[in-house]
Scaffold this motif. Sequence first.
Motif, PDB file in Angstrom:
ATOM      1  N   ILE A   1       0.831  -1.200   0.000  1.00  0.00           N
ATOM      2  CA  ILE A   1       0.000   0.000   0.000  1.00  0.00           C
ATOM      3  C   ILE A   1       0.866   1.251   0.000  1.00  0.00           C
ATOM      4  O   ILE A   1       0.590   2.220  -0.724  1.00  0.00           O
ATOM      5  CB  ILE A   1      -0.957  -0.006   1.216  1.00  0.00           C
TER       6      ILE A   1
ATOM      7  N   THR B   1       0.903   3.980  -2.885  1.00  0.00           N
ATOM      8  CA  THR B   1       0.582   5.360  -2.518  1.00  0.00           C
ATOM      9  C   THR B   1       1.638   6.323  -3.047  1.00  0.00           C
ATOM     10  O   THR B   1       1.323   7.386  -3.599  1.00  0.00           O
ATOM     11  CB  THR B   1       0.473   5.499  -0.989  1.00  0.00           C
TER      12      THR B   1
ATOM     13  N   TRP C   1      -9.257  -3.421  -2.856  1.00  0.00           N
ATOM     14  CA  TRP C   1      -9.563  -2.437  -1.831  1.00  0.00           C
ATOM     15  C   TRP C   1      -8.300  -1.687  -1.404  1.00  0.00           C
ATOM     16  O   TRP C   1      -8.344  -0.505  -1.075  1.00  0.00           O
ATOM     17  CB  TRP C   1     -10.230  -3.093  -0.629  1.00  0.00           C
ATOM     18  N   ALA C   2      -7.152  -2.394  -1.421  1.00  0.00           N
ATOM     19  CA  ALA C   2      -5.893  -1.752  -1.056  1.00  0.00           C
ATOM     20  C   ALA C   2      -5.455  -0.750  -2.124  1.00  0.00           C
ATOM     21  O   ALA C   2      -4.861   0.284  -1.814  1.00  0.00           O
ATOM     22  CB  ALA C   2      -4.803  -2.809  -0.846  1.00  0.00           C
TER      23      ALA C   2
ATOM     24  N   THR D   1      -7.449   2.229  -1.469  1.00  0.00           N
ATOM     25  CA  THR D   1      -6.889   2.874  -0.276  1.00  0.00           C
ATOM     26  C   THR D   1      -5.652   3.685  -0.632  1.00  0.00           C
ATOM     27  O   THR D   1      -5.468   4.808  -0.153  1.00  0.00           O
ATOM     28  CB  THR D   1      -6.527   1.802   0.772  1.00  0.00           C
ATOM     29  N   ALA D   2      -4.803   3.131  -1.471  1.00  0.00           N
ATOM     30  CA  ALA D   2      -3.595   3.847  -1.893  1.00  0.00           C
ATOM     31  C   ALA D   2      -3.949   5.115  -2.661  1.00  0.00           C
ATOM     32  O   ALA D   2      -3.305   6.160  -2.484  1.00  0.00           O
ATOM     33  CB  ALA D   2      -2.719   2.936  -2.746  1.00  0.00           C
ATOM     34  N   LYS D   3      -4.966   5.028  -3.517  1.00  0.00           N
ATOM     35  CA  LYS D   3      -5.397   6.211  -4.254  1.00  0.00           C
ATOM     36  C   LYS D   3      -5.904   7.289  -3.305  1.00  0.00           C
ATOM     37  O   LYS D   3      -5.618   8.480  -3.476  1.00  0.00           O
ATOM     38  CB  LYS D   3      -6.488   5.835  -5.259  1.00  0.00           C
ATOM     39  N   THR D   4      -6.670   6.883  -2.298  1.00  0.00           N
ATOM     40  CA  THR D   4      -7.192   7.843  -1.327  1.00  0.00           C
ATOM     41  C   THR D   4      -6.057   8.464  -0.509  1.00  0.00           C
ATOM     42  O   THR D   4      -6.059   9.675  -0.246  1.00  0.00           O
ATOM     43  CB  THR D   4      -8.194   7.152  -0.388  1.00  0.00           C
ATOM     44  N   LEU D   5      -5.081   7.652  -0.107  1.00  0.00           N
ATOM     45  CA  LEU D   5      -3.942   8.183   0.641  1.00  0.00           C
ATOM     46  C   LEU D   5      -3.129   9.163  -0.206  1.00  0.00           C
ATOM     47  O   LEU D   5      -2.647  10.179   0.309  1.00  0.00           O
ATOM     48  CB  LEU D   5      -3.051   7.027   1.111  1.00  0.00           C
TER      49      LEU D   5
ATOM     50  N   ALA E   1     -13.561  12.315   1.678  1.00  0.00           N
ATOM     51  CA  ALA E   1     -14.281  11.051   1.509  1.00  0.00           C
ATOM     52  C   ALA E   1     -15.473  11.223   0.572  1.00  0.00           C
ATOM     53  O   ALA E   1     -15.726  10.374  -0.299  1.00  0.00           O
ATOM     54  CB  ALA E   1     -14.736  10.534   2.866  1.00  0.00           C
TER      55      ALA E   1
ATOM     56  N   SER F   1     -14.143  11.937  -3.010  1.00  0.00           N
ATOM     57  CA  SER F   1     -13.447  10.767  -3.530  1.00  0.00           C
ATOM     58  C   SER F   1     -14.448   9.705  -3.968  1.00  0.00           C
ATOM     59  O   SER F   1     -14.293   9.094  -5.033  1.00  0.00           O
ATOM     60  CB  SER F   1     -12.512  10.199  -2.455  1.00  0.00           C
TER      61      SER F   1
END
Length: 255
Positions: free
Chosen positions: A19, A23, A109-110, A113-117, A157, A160
């Motif tokens: 991740i 990221t 999902w990870a 998550t990396a895109k969001t981070l 959130a 996104s």
Amino acid sequence: MSAGTYIPRPGAAPLPRMIAAQTALETRMLLRNGEQLLLTVVIPTLLLVLFSAVDIVDTGSGKSVDFLTPGVLALAVMSTAFTGQAIATGFERRYGVLKRLGASPLPRWALMTAKTLAVLVTEVLQVVLLTVIASALGWSPHGNPFAVLLLLVLGTAAFSGLGLLMAGTLKAEATLAAANLVFLLLLVGGGVIVPLDKFPDAVQSVLGLLPIAALSDGLRDVLQHGAAMPWGDLGILAVWAVLGLGAAARFFRWE
């Protein structure tokens, strides 16, 4: 030296390391893209400097920069979490990048998550830059820093989720056009530069429910007026976050 010292041990890296690596890659891609840089840094900065220096819009009593800075911070969040992410993810989906990444050891999902981070890292840089510029223009912030952080996280959130929903359901070209159109419409009608009370009463109630309006007004209540916790605006952002992320998880197509 034992016989097994150089025996390879194939397998996926630990999940946190995967991740973190994804990221870092996503962040570099965001910052290297010229269009993304224009949306995330140049446009918010120009709007803040221009409208603070020139009395174009009536922002009410007090200094213009005190009204404009919270709105521009909200615009920066929207440009990164929604517009930039929707366009980048849409074209990654078109070119088959997402499909290939989805088949890698990194869980889907990870990857999200990396895109969001990566979005959060970019936003931190945006907030620091805009805060320095606004302070140089005479900005005097007030209020609870925790409330500001909560607003920014919920706003990220919400935008996104909406960006991923658009990127995962529309064609790349349609995403490009729609994301830029929404950006312009919300810039004008979301309380970023023009106060919502300048619109007709019947329109104000509708515009106030938009995530950009809730984020702008919430940040303004805290940073300009010193409000403790803008629960109404936080509630609107929470609803948009749940709806956007839920719909993105349900309808996102990887191919």
